[in-house]
Design an enzyme around this catalytic site. Structure first.
Site, PDB file in Angstrom:
ATOM      1  N   HIS A  91       0.707  -1.202   0.111  1.00 37.92           N
ATOM      2  CA  HIS A  91       0.062  -0.039   0.139  1.00 37.92           C
ATOM      3  C   HIS A  91       0.837   1.309   0.048  1.00 37.92           C
ATOM      4  O   HIS A  91       1.834   1.143   0.527  1.00 37.92           O
ATOM      5  CB  HIS A  91      -0.982  -0.156   1.292  1.00 37.92           C
ATOM      6  CG  HIS A  91      -0.394   0.057   2.642  1.00 37.92           C
ATOM      7  ND1 HIS A  91      -0.248   1.202   3.359  1.00 37.92           N
ATOM      8  CD2 HIS A  91       0.077  -0.978   3.213  1.00 37.92           C
ATOM      9  CE1 HIS A  91       0.552   0.951   4.572  1.00 37.92           C
ATOM     10  NE2 HIS A  91       0.678  -0.242   4.635  1.00 37.92           N
ATOM     11  N   ASP A 118      -0.267   4.481   0.511  1.00 38.38           N
ATOM     12  CA  ASP A 118      -0.719   5.393   1.642  1.00 38.38           C
ATOM     13  C   ASP A 118       0.081   4.951   2.992  1.00 38.38           C
ATOM     14  O   ASP A 118       0.450   4.294   3.309  1.00 38.38           O
ATOM     15  CB  ASP A 118      -2.060   5.497   1.639  1.00 38.38           C
ATOM     16  CG  ASP A 118      -2.646   4.318   2.529  1.00 38.38           C
ATOM     17  OD1 ASP A 118      -2.225   3.102   2.064  1.00 38.38           O
ATOM     18  OD2 ASP A 118      -3.667   4.138   3.388  1.00 38.38           O
ATOM     19  N   GLU A 146      -4.905   1.586   2.431  1.00 42.23           N
ATOM     20  CA  GLU A 146      -4.985   0.521   3.569  1.00 42.23           C
ATOM     21  C   GLU A 146      -4.969   1.064   4.949  1.00 42.23           C
ATOM     22  O   GLU A 146      -5.600   0.623   5.991  1.00 42.23           O
ATOM     23  CB  GLU A 146      -3.488  -0.239   3.350  1.00 42.23           C
ATOM     24  CG  GLU A 146      -3.435  -1.580   4.148  1.00 42.23           C
ATOM     25  CD  GLU A 146      -2.946  -1.420   5.523  1.00 42.23           C
ATOM     26  OE1 GLU A 146      -3.083  -2.312   6.226  1.00 42.23           O
ATOM     27  OE2 GLU A 146      -2.429  -0.103   6.022  1.00 42.23           O
ATOM     28  N   GLU A 147      -4.435   2.325   5.264  1.00 44.91           N
ATOM     29  CA  GLU A 147      -4.561   2.978   6.398  1.00 44.91           C
ATOM     30  C   GLU A 147      -5.923   3.502   7.011  1.00 44.91           C
ATOM     31  O   GLU A 147      -6.238   3.845   7.958  1.00 44.91           O
ATOM     32  CB  GLU A 147      -3.484   3.952   6.661  1.00 44.91           C
ATOM     33  CG  GLU A 147      -1.926   3.675   6.540  1.00 44.91           C
ATOM     34  CD  GLU A 147      -1.402   2.710   7.396  1.00 44.91           C
ATOM     35  OE1 GLU A 147      -2.056   2.227   8.417  1.00 44.91           O
ATOM     36  OE2 GLU A 147      -0.264   2.107   7.118  1.00 44.91           O
ATOM     37  N   ASP A 192       4.151  -6.418   4.442  1.00 44.27           N
ATOM     38  CA  ASP A 192       3.639  -5.379   5.122  1.00 44.27           C
ATOM     39  C   ASP A 192       3.487  -5.638   6.583  1.00 44.27           C
ATOM     40  O   ASP A 192       2.494  -5.093   7.338  1.00 44.27           O
ATOM     41  CB  ASP A 192       2.303  -4.857   4.394  1.00 44.27           C
ATOM     42  CG  ASP A 192       1.433  -3.911   5.123  1.00 44.27           C
ATOM     43  OD1 ASP A 192       2.410  -3.109   5.603  1.00 44.27           O
ATOM     44  OD2 ASP A 192       0.271  -3.853   4.954  1.00 44.27           O
ATOM     45  N   HIS A 212     -29.991  13.256  37.150  1.00 41.01           N
ATOM     46  CA  HIS A 212     -29.141  13.809  38.285  1.00 41.01           C
ATOM     47  C   HIS A 212     -29.174  12.858  39.127  1.00 41.01           C
ATOM     48  O   HIS A 212     -30.286  12.178  39.786  1.00 41.01           O
ATOM     49  CB  HIS A 212     -30.087  15.167  38.941  1.00 41.01           C
ATOM     50  CG  HIS A 212     -29.245  16.011  39.742  1.00 41.01           C
ATOM     51  ND1 HIS A 212     -29.027  15.571  40.968  1.00 41.01           N
ATOM     52  CD2 HIS A 212     -28.871  17.214  39.564  1.00 41.01           C
ATOM     53  CE1 HIS A 212     -28.215  16.449  41.519  1.00 41.01           C
ATOM     54  NE2 HIS A 212     -28.302  17.433  40.740  1.00 41.01           N
ATOM     55  N   THR A 252     -22.050  14.651  37.759  1.00 41.93           N
ATOM     56  CA  THR A 252     -22.872  14.061  38.507  1.00 41.93           C
ATOM     57  C   THR A 252     -24.174  13.350  38.063  1.00 41.93           C
ATOM     58  O   THR A 252     -25.148  13.587  38.305  1.00 41.93           O
ATOM     59  CB  THR A 252     -23.144  14.600  39.850  1.00 41.93           C
ATOM     60  OG1 THR A 252     -23.738  15.962  39.486  1.00 41.93           O
ATOM     61  CG2 THR A 252     -21.904  14.872  40.693  1.00 41.93           C
ATOM     62  N   SER A 310      -4.821  -8.395  12.940  1.00 43.64           N
ATOM     63  CA  SER A 310      -5.396  -8.946  11.759  1.00 43.64           C
ATOM     64  C   SER A 310      -4.922  -8.111  10.498  1.00 43.64           C
ATOM     65  O   SER A 310      -4.641  -7.113  10.613  1.00 43.64           O
ATOM     66  CB  SER A 310      -6.640  -9.142  11.645  1.00 43.64           C
ATOM     67  OG  SER A 310      -7.324  -7.820  11.927  1.00 43.64           O
TER      68      SER A 310
END
Lengths: 472, 472
Positions: B95, B97, B163-164, B192, B225, B327, B414
């Site tokens: 890739h 990019d 790819e990124e 890669d 609240h 809160t 992955s």
């Protein structure tokens, strides 16, 4: 007093006009672009009070740091009506700033234009919180002036313009003026909360405190890719969930040992109070938006809100929070929760118990990450007595105006100025609400019913007569 | 082949100049303002490949919706060198990019200006991820052209520019071209990823999958609240912490029943592999930033990363996440976690197990809130075999260039394109990294050591020779 009640009834339209003018000034303290309007609102009150012959002064509170920008803080308006040493002096507090409001938030009408609907509800931002009650006091002064009557007490005003934004500067002024402006005060009356429901007036004699905690867990040196590192390192989020799941159960029971030991036991006498309170479970469900209430009966529900502690988990700082998916292992996360405190819990003790428990539980986990838990701030609970003459006087006033005994209520939240006045002046503080429980103080379509405004004005004036007669 | 190796050694400065030109183009796919640069980078590669006689075409992928704005997607560059039917055809993917990079992020030098430091590290964004490896292949082609040699195989390029940013459009193209452009491909090689450490090359034959889950708990109709309602309603955050604390323990063990039943048992043969891997616990600790590692020994650590599932809690949507204190009781919160999956876990089964477990645990709580849990996306794990001829060829190439047997590694994360090529083409995919484990691919001061670039180029070329000789 009859004349006064009659005057209020007859001049109610004038009073509504006064409220209309006040609502038209968008005195939003939380929005810097509206800061000039907050000042305008102070000027409006100064002018109204001066017109009625009050002795008025404003106190400059200096500057506020707003995200790096310096803003002028709106002044505290101090006003005195009468200084007869033979009379009691009653201090009334209110705030003239309001919550933000935009038509596009879902308002049915322009929030800064007072509209009266077919149910005689006066709709507009600030109508009930807290311009209506402030003007109620001013209406009382006007009525007496125009009737040529003297007030039964010396009346002192303390009106602030930053209540919705943390009351910056107020506490300092109260303590500084305790022996000066506030010197002769015999009792304090604050009209800045609400009836429990929609039909019956109440006097409020208790507020819960709050202790806020941060649980910080530091793991890896930087955020990590969960694919590359998942399974090989101790993850702060895993530790945080393990610990924070041990704070409270789903039924609201706090699991930190020792917390309930500090809670004042419920006496038969107190238990009896809850039977007479005008409240329906449907009112809670309507406010909550569905039936996710924990308790099925009213006494347990009210006790859970008023006199028992509760623990809420608010969020996590440092983890992924956006929509969508992100596969990061956060390196350092801070869990945040708070405990609502009640008599006789002591903030310091609570903080010790909480920190020790969390540290012990963390040690049991056997994680290599590091933990830091601390209390970021605490505000004490407040409890007065409905038997105090100040309350007895107010209860008589309710009976006179509404022909009913008021509910005696407490609230789950905190109103810090209550504690400040009590601590600084060492005088009894009474919370005497004007509006109803469904006024929607911080919501869209905030309203004050015309009858609450008119009878509320009568109530505040009548209270002054009643309190002038009791021994404080 | 000797000539080739020699050529690379002698022309390394030219190759560094080629990398310098590529790094100078800030082809950041995640930043729309750099989109023209991504296109410029595609043009650069097209020109380089055409100059070397390749048959080049680009494929338009249409438009991308970027927060409501329509952006042109950068093209896929397809290039073919040689089409001799008697030769094997090898597909290489890369890739062009890069990740975003700003000097103020902490870079020591301008990220888009290639700098060689005193340790002969070529520093610049994209140097190792993934411009260096792409140019490695181009260097191989140049060497052969200038030496007047034919490549031992037909070489096909598939170079993407997104790819990124999620590889938008790539999968569609791969499946569409499976019987066309990719028709004759015999094997795939992707460069890669990275060496496990810093000294020894590796071949990577496995990746974990990922299944991502959202646990949504709906309580009250709106945020409440915590003072007014704390203790009276079931709080979604309490429920969420109760449930999500039951997913994984601090030692990384997943607590969802049935998960481990699907994990392929560790054989003695596989166990033996981990002994020879060149890895030190200090390398993990250095990457993590401290000693928060769960396991003390290398085999367990690597197995946890490569061949065992892991579960990470990423965050909570809908709760308070800013610094400071607030809160509020959040009305609806979504907890997010993911499971890294390994052979033989099946995404569908995992999803069933996870959802059932969470639903059962939630039911046990007795909360009146409502739960919705679902898998938002899953990507399968991938496992090849280091005994496949494609790997055997690559291993020989490593021995030729580096005089060492490569480590055989898997990765915890992955690389979806790996699975796409394998599924669409049904051919063996080899991951043959060029850079080292400390290259800092997505970090500041990303680098590629000069020796990795030069020997890496030699390795890629040598692999083509070796793979030309084996039966695929």
């Amino acid at each position: 007093m009859e004349k006064f009640l009659d005057y209020v009834e007859k001049h109610q339209n004038d009073f509504v006009e006064r409220l209309r003018k006040a609502v038209a000034i968008p005195s939003v303290s939380g929005d810097p672009s509206h800061r000039p309007d907050v000042f305008r609102m102070a000027d409006f009150l100064v002018q109204e009070l001066k017109n009625l012959g009050a002795d008025v002064e404003t106190r400059d509170l200096g500057k506020q740091d707003w995200h790096g920008t310096s803003l002028d803080l709106p002044p505290i308006v101090l006003a005195t009506v009468g200084n007869d040493p033979s009379k009691k002096t009653i201090l009334v507090y209110g705030h003239y700033d309001v919550q933000p409001a935009l038509l596009e938030d879902g308002w049915n009408t322009n929030p800064f234009e007072l509209v009266e609907d077919e149910k005689n509800r006066l709709i507009g931002r600030g109508s009930t919180d807290d311009k209506g009650p402030i003007l109620g006091w001013i209406n009382v002064v006007e009525a007496h002036k125009n009737l040529g009557l003297e007030l039964p007490v010396n009346l002192k005003f303390c009106l602030e313009g930053m209540e919705e934004s943390g009351s910056e500067g107020l506490d300092g002024l109260i303590y500084k003026e305790a022996d000066k402006y506030f010197k002769d005060v015999d009792a304090v009356c604050i009209s800045d909360n609400y009836w429990l429901g929609t039909t019956k007036p109440c006097l409020t004699y208790g507020l819960r405190g709050v202790s806020y905690f941060h649980v910080k867990i530091k793991g890896p040196g930087a955020d990590l890719h969960s694919g590359v590192f998942g399974g090989t390192v101790h993850e702060p989020m895993t530790d945080l969930f393990a610990i924070m799941s041990k704070l409270v159960n789903v039924h609201g029971k706090i699991l930190i040992p020792g917390i309930y030991d500090q809670v004042r036991p419920l006496t038969d006498e107190e238990q009896a109070i809850y039977k007479d309170i005008s409240f329906k479970m449907e009112e809670l469900q309507s406010a909550v938006g569905n039936k996710t209430n924990i308790h099925e009966d009213i006494p347990k529900t009210l006790q859970s809100r008023w006199r028992n502690p509760s623990l809420s988990i608010h969020g996590v700082e440092g983890a992924f929070y956006n929509p969508g998916d992100k596969t990061v292992i956060p390196a350092c996360v801070t869990g945040k929760f708070s405990i609502r405190t009640v008599p006789d819990m002591e903030p310091k003790k609570i903080s010790q118990l909480v920190c020790k428990y969390i540290e012990d539980e963390f040690a049991k986990l056997g994680s290599k990450n590091t933990l830091h838990v601390h209390c970021t701030h605490d505000g004490n609970h407040w409890l007065s007595s409905p038997n105090h003459p100040n309350y007895v006087a107010a209860a008589k006033a309710v009976e006179t105006v509404y022909n009913v005994k008021p509910d005696l209520t407490r609230e789950g939240g905190s109103i810090p100025v209550t504690l400040s006045f009590q601590s600084a002046l060492n005088k009894n503080v009474l919370l005497l609400p004007m509006g109803r429980g469904d006024d929607g103080a911080h919501s869209i379509n905030e309203k004050l019913d015309r009858s609450n405004y008119v009878k509320g004005t009568q109530l505040l004036g009548t209270y002054l007569y009643e309190v002038s007669k009791v021994e404080l």
